[in-house]
Design a protein around this motif. Sequence first.
Motif, PDB file in Angstrom:
ATOM      1  N   ALA A 353       0.826  -1.202   0.000  1.00 25.18           N
ATOM      2  CA  ALA A 353       0.000   0.000   0.000  1.00 25.18           C
ATOM      3  C   ALA A 353       0.861   1.253   0.000  1.00 25.18           C
ATOM      4  O   ALA A 353       0.531   2.252  -0.641  1.00 25.18           O
ATOM      5  N   ALA A 354       1.971   1.200   0.733  1.00 27.36           N
ATOM      6  CA  ALA A 354       2.874   2.354   0.763  1.00 27.36           C
ATOM      7  C   ALA A 354       3.449   2.614  -0.623  1.00 27.36           C
ATOM      8  O   ALA A 354       3.589   3.767  -1.045  1.00 27.36           O
ATOM      9  N   SER A 355       3.779   1.533  -1.355  1.00 28.27           N
ATOM     10  CA  SER A 355       4.328   1.731  -2.697  1.00 28.27           C
ATOM     11  C   SER A 355       3.282   2.316  -3.622  1.00 28.27           C
ATOM     12  O   SER A 355       3.582   3.147  -4.479  1.00 28.27           O
ATOM     13  N   VAL A 356       2.025   1.863  -3.453  1.00 30.37           N
ATOM     14  CA  VAL A 356       0.942   2.437  -4.265  1.00 30.37           C
ATOM     15  C   VAL A 356       0.786   3.915  -3.970  1.00 30.37           C
ATOM     16  O   VAL A 356       0.662   4.751  -4.873  1.00 30.37           O
ATOM     17  N   THR A 357       0.806   4.243  -2.671  1.00 27.01           N
ATOM     18  CA  THR A 357       0.666   5.658  -2.287  1.00 27.01           C
ATOM     19  C   THR A 357       1.807   6.492  -2.838  1.00 27.01           C
ATOM     20  O   THR A 357       1.613   7.606  -3.345  1.00 27.01           O
ATOM     21  N   ALA A 358       3.037   5.966  -2.757  1.00 29.75           N
ATOM     22  CA  ALA A 358       4.195   6.707  -3.261  1.00 29.75           C
ATOM     23  C   ALA A 358       4.102   6.906  -4.766  1.00 29.75           C
ATOM     24  O   ALA A 358       4.380   7.994  -5.287  1.00 29.75           O
ATOM     25  N   ALA A 359       3.696   5.857  -5.472  1.00 24.51           N
ATOM     26  CA  ALA A 359       3.579   5.978  -6.932  1.00 24.51           C
ATOM     27  C   ALA A 359       2.520   7.003  -7.313  1.00 24.51           C
ATOM     28  O   ALA A 359       2.682   7.789  -8.243  1.00 24.51           O
ATOM     29  N   TYR A 360       1.405   6.968  -6.551  1.00 26.40           N
ATOM     30  CA  TYR A 360       0.353   7.939  -6.827  1.00 26.40           C
ATOM     31  C   TYR A 360       0.849   9.360  -6.580  1.00 26.40           C
ATOM     32  O   TYR A 360       0.574  10.278  -7.345  1.00 26.40           O
ATOM     33  N   ALA A 361       1.628   9.531  -5.510  1.00 27.17           N
ATOM     34  CA  ALA A 361       2.159  10.859  -5.200  1.00 27.17           C
ATOM     35  C   ALA A 361       3.101  11.330  -6.304  1.00 27.17           C
ATOM     36  O   ALA A 361       3.086  12.498  -6.708  1.00 27.17           O
ATOM     37  N   ILE A 362       3.932  10.392  -6.839  1.00 27.42           N
ATOM     38  CA  ILE A 362       4.852  10.766  -7.923  1.00 27.42           C
ATOM     39  C   ILE A 362       4.075  11.157  -9.161  1.00 27.42           C
ATOM     40  O   ILE A 362       4.370  12.160  -9.818  1.00 27.42           O
ATOM     41  N   ALA A 363       3.043  10.345  -9.472  1.00 29.37           N
ATOM     42  CA  ALA A 363       2.243  10.658 -10.653  1.00 29.37           C
ATOM     43  C   ALA A 363       1.557  12.006 -10.505  1.00 29.37           C
ATOM     44  O   ALA A 363       1.498  12.806 -11.434  1.00 29.37           O
ATOM     45  N   LYS A 364       1.057  12.239  -9.273  1.00 27.75           N
ATOM     46  CA  LYS A 364       0.398  13.518  -9.028  1.00 27.75           C
ATOM     47  C   LYS A 364       1.377  14.662  -9.142  1.00 27.75           C
ATOM     48  O   LYS A 364       1.081  15.718  -9.689  1.00 27.75           O
ATOM     49  N   SER A 365       2.608  14.447  -8.631  1.00 29.37           N
ATOM     50  CA  SER A 365       3.633  15.485  -8.706  1.00 29.37           C
ATOM     51  C   SER A 365       4.012  15.757 -10.157  1.00 29.37           C
ATOM     52  O   SER A 365       4.177  16.904 -10.566  1.00 29.37           O
ATOM     53  N   ASP A 366       4.150  14.662 -10.954  1.00 30.64           N
ATOM     54  CA  ASP A 366       4.494  14.840 -12.361  1.00 30.64           C
ATOM     55  C   ASP A 366       3.403  15.587 -13.102  1.00 30.64           C
ATOM     56  O   ASP A 366       3.665  16.447 -13.935  1.00 30.64           O
ATOM     57  N   SER A 367       2.153  15.270 -12.784  1.00 26.73           N
ATOM     58  CA  SER A 367       1.063  15.935 -13.497  1.00 26.73           C
ATOM     59  C   SER A 367       0.972  17.400 -13.131  1.00 26.73           C
ATOM     60  O   SER A 367       0.520  18.221 -13.921  1.00 26.73           O
ATOM     61  N   SER A 368       1.457  17.746 -11.911  1.00 27.55           N
ATOM     62  CA  SER A 368       1.374  19.148 -11.497  1.00 27.55           C
ATOM     63  C   SER A 368       2.373  20.007 -12.267  1.00 27.55           C
ATOM     64  O   SER A 368       2.296  21.231 -12.228  1.00 27.55           O
ATOM     65  N   ASP A 369       3.349  19.362 -12.955  1.00 26.08           N
ATOM     66  CA  ASP A 369       4.305  20.136 -13.744  1.00 26.08           C
ATOM     67  C   ASP A 369       3.679  20.710 -15.000  1.00 26.08           C
ATOM     68  O   ASP A 369       4.213  21.620 -15.608  1.00 26.08           O
ATOM     69  N   PHE A 370       2.551  20.140 -15.428  1.00 32.89           N
ATOM     70  CA  PHE A 370       1.884  20.671 -16.615  1.00 32.89           C
ATOM     71  C   PHE A 370       1.176  21.959 -16.251  1.00 32.89           C
ATOM     72  O   PHE A 370       0.545  22.068 -15.206  1.00 32.89           O
ATOM     73  N   PRO A 371       1.253  22.971 -17.150  1.00 27.96           N
ATOM     74  CA  PRO A 371       0.524  24.214 -16.875  1.00 27.96           C
ATOM     75  C   PRO A 371      -0.968  23.972 -16.974  1.00 27.96           C
ATOM     76  O   PRO A 371      -1.407  23.079 -17.691  1.00 27.96           O
ATOM     77  N   PRO A 372      -1.775  24.755 -16.263  1.00 27.20           N
ATOM     78  CA  PRO A 372      -3.227  24.576 -16.315  1.00 27.20           C
ATOM     79  C   PRO A 372      -3.761  24.982 -17.682  1.00 27.20           C
ATOM     80  O   PRO A 372      -3.139  25.754 -18.403  1.00 27.20           O
ATOM     81  N   PRO A 373      -4.903  24.434 -18.091  1.00 29.87           N
ATOM     82  CA  PRO A 373      -5.492  24.807 -19.383  1.00 29.87           C
ATOM     83  C   PRO A 373      -5.943  26.250 -19.356  1.00 29.87           C
ATOM     84  O   PRO A 373      -6.179  26.819 -18.286  1.00 29.87           O
ATOM     85  N   ASP A 396      -0.538   6.269 -21.370  1.00 28.84           N
ATOM     86  CA  ASP A 396       0.248   5.039 -21.508  1.00 28.84           C
ATOM     87  C   ASP A 396       1.219   4.873 -20.348  1.00 28.84           C
ATOM     88  O   ASP A 396       1.423   3.759 -19.845  1.00 28.84           O
ATOM     89  N   SER A 397       1.827   5.998 -19.933  1.00 26.97           N
ATOM     90  CA  SER A 397       2.766   5.940 -18.816  1.00 26.97           C
ATOM     91  C   SER A 397       2.067   5.525 -17.532  1.00 26.97           C
ATOM     92  O   SER A 397       2.569   4.697 -16.764  1.00 26.97           O
ATOM     93  N   ILE A 398       0.873   6.080 -17.298  1.00 25.27           N
ATOM     94  CA  ILE A 398       0.113   5.727 -16.096  1.00 25.27           C
ATOM     95  C   ILE A 398      -0.299   4.267 -16.137  1.00 25.27           C
ATOM     96  O   ILE A 398      -0.244   3.542 -15.131  1.00 25.27           O
ATOM     97  N   LYS A 399      -0.719   3.788 -17.316  1.00 20.82           N
ATOM     98  CA  LYS A 399      -1.101   2.378 -17.443  1.00 20.82           C
ATOM     99  C   LYS A 399       0.082   1.467 -17.139  1.00 20.82           C
ATOM    100  O   LYS A 399      -0.066   0.417 -16.506  1.00 20.82           O
ATOM    101  N   GLU A 400       1.280   1.864 -17.652  1.00 15.32           N
ATOM    102  CA  GLU A 400       2.465   1.064 -17.398  1.00 15.32           C
ATOM    103  C   GLU A 400       2.775   1.019 -15.898  1.00 15.32           C
ATOM    104  O   GLU A 400       3.116  -0.039 -15.336  1.00 15.32           O
ATOM    105  N   GLU A 401       2.653   2.192 -15.248  1.00 20.95           N
ATOM    106  CA  GLU A 401       2.868   2.229 -13.810  1.00 20.95           C
ATOM    107  C   GLU A 401       1.838   1.368 -13.081  1.00 20.95           C
ATOM    108  O   GLU A 401       2.157   0.682 -12.097  1.00 20.95           O
TER     109      GLU A 401
END
Length: 503
Positions: A353-373, A396-401
Amino acid sequence: MEEIRKEIDVGDWHSNLPHDEWTQLTVPGSRASARYKHAAVVVDEKLYIVGGSRNGRYLSDVQVFDLRSLTWDSLKLKTEDGVGSLGEAFPAISDHRMIKWGHKLLLIGGYSKNQSDNMSVRLIDLETHLCGVVEASGNVPVSRGGHSITLVGSRVFVFGGEDKKRRLLNDLHVLDLETMTWDVVETSQTRPVPRFDHTAATHSNRYLLIFGGCSHSIFFNDLHILDLQTMEWSQPHVQGDDVTPRAGHAGITIDENWYIVGGGDNSTGCLETLVLNMSKLVWSTSTHVGARHPLASEGLSVCSASVFGENILVAFGGYNGKYNNDIFAMRLKPGESSSHPKIFKSPAAAAAAASVTAAYAIAKSDSSDFPPPPANPTLNGTGNSFSGSNIRNTIDSIKEEKRTLESSVAETQVENSKLREKIDEVNSTHAELSQELQSVQGQLISERSRCFKLEAQIAELQKALESGQSIEAEVEMLRKQKLASDEREDGTVKKQGWGWGTR
């Protein structure tokens, strides 16, 4: 502390209490008698104290403490239509447990002078003040005290305790309050060892938690969790402050926090008020009291109450060398509660569960790098920084993760399965060794009994031998006496013969 008590205004006493600190309330007029191992519950800003024990004597009274006026009163019970004696309907009782159900108080189990072999359920109607015994059917558990009861929906779970023959228990029963039917709860995995004077709580209507308690020689500080959906026991890893073994403590839950007060280990009382965050499984210490404080007692009670719209804890009674009847209150700091419980059945599952949470946090952090629409995006407008290919790449990247995480979870499940097999193997070996130990103990008892019999026979033979030696000595003495007598008779005959010769 003394200054706080002097400043308390009965009309608004709670506002003068400090946060996270126990304060003794000044109570005018008469008070409930001191006691321990009673039962307590708060209903409509009134604290109900039922039964208990003092100086080896069970109590049958019902005392009521008004949390607004800070005054004591007693509740006079009666039987329906005056049928039967009040002593039979509501006897003096101790070490029982009590819950509120509708406008009634239900008392489950406990010790009384003429208790039955099966667990009793008694009621007190708070509207009519009628009391009596509730008839229950099904697989009724044996009578006991020092057990725990936990209300989950309309079901009451009863765990452990000590029966009237002083046998320790670790069975689990459930009482359906809708049908008043008892049943045995079948569980898997390793259940807590037999114990009494522990505490129990429920979290998210799914998890049953058991903490502390004691056997006849050992005090516990362990935490066990039963998943009420899978009916599997587990003993999770708990973080935070060290917790000393204790029994006879009291517990109450408020949101995700489980407050533990008092208790001890027969030599010292526990001075700290503990708090277990049931979502994070972290122990912390809320406050301390001094040595020999009334709250460092066994057999006390603690309840939560909403007084003037504010949550407080209320503690009463207990024994720490003397019986107590003081009322203590603690004002709680406003806190946030979590709606997402995070109790895991094993360290491996927790790691997954911790690994899932960490991966989700990384994905969320990566997505925050995109500028808002942009404020007014258009389907083919150049102002939109997301292109179709970028979105597809991100998906595709999220699916792979996701596939990687699923693989990790599958591996963890396999690891859990192996660990369970090892645990079952160890439990089986333990059971075999226990049987072998019992067999050896039985042989030792048999040999010991045989030795006792041989020793008794040897003692009898020694007595017989001593008696024989004494008889032999007597016979020898008689033989000597007879020889001496024969010699005297022979001398007499010779003398007579000589007399005839001279005639």
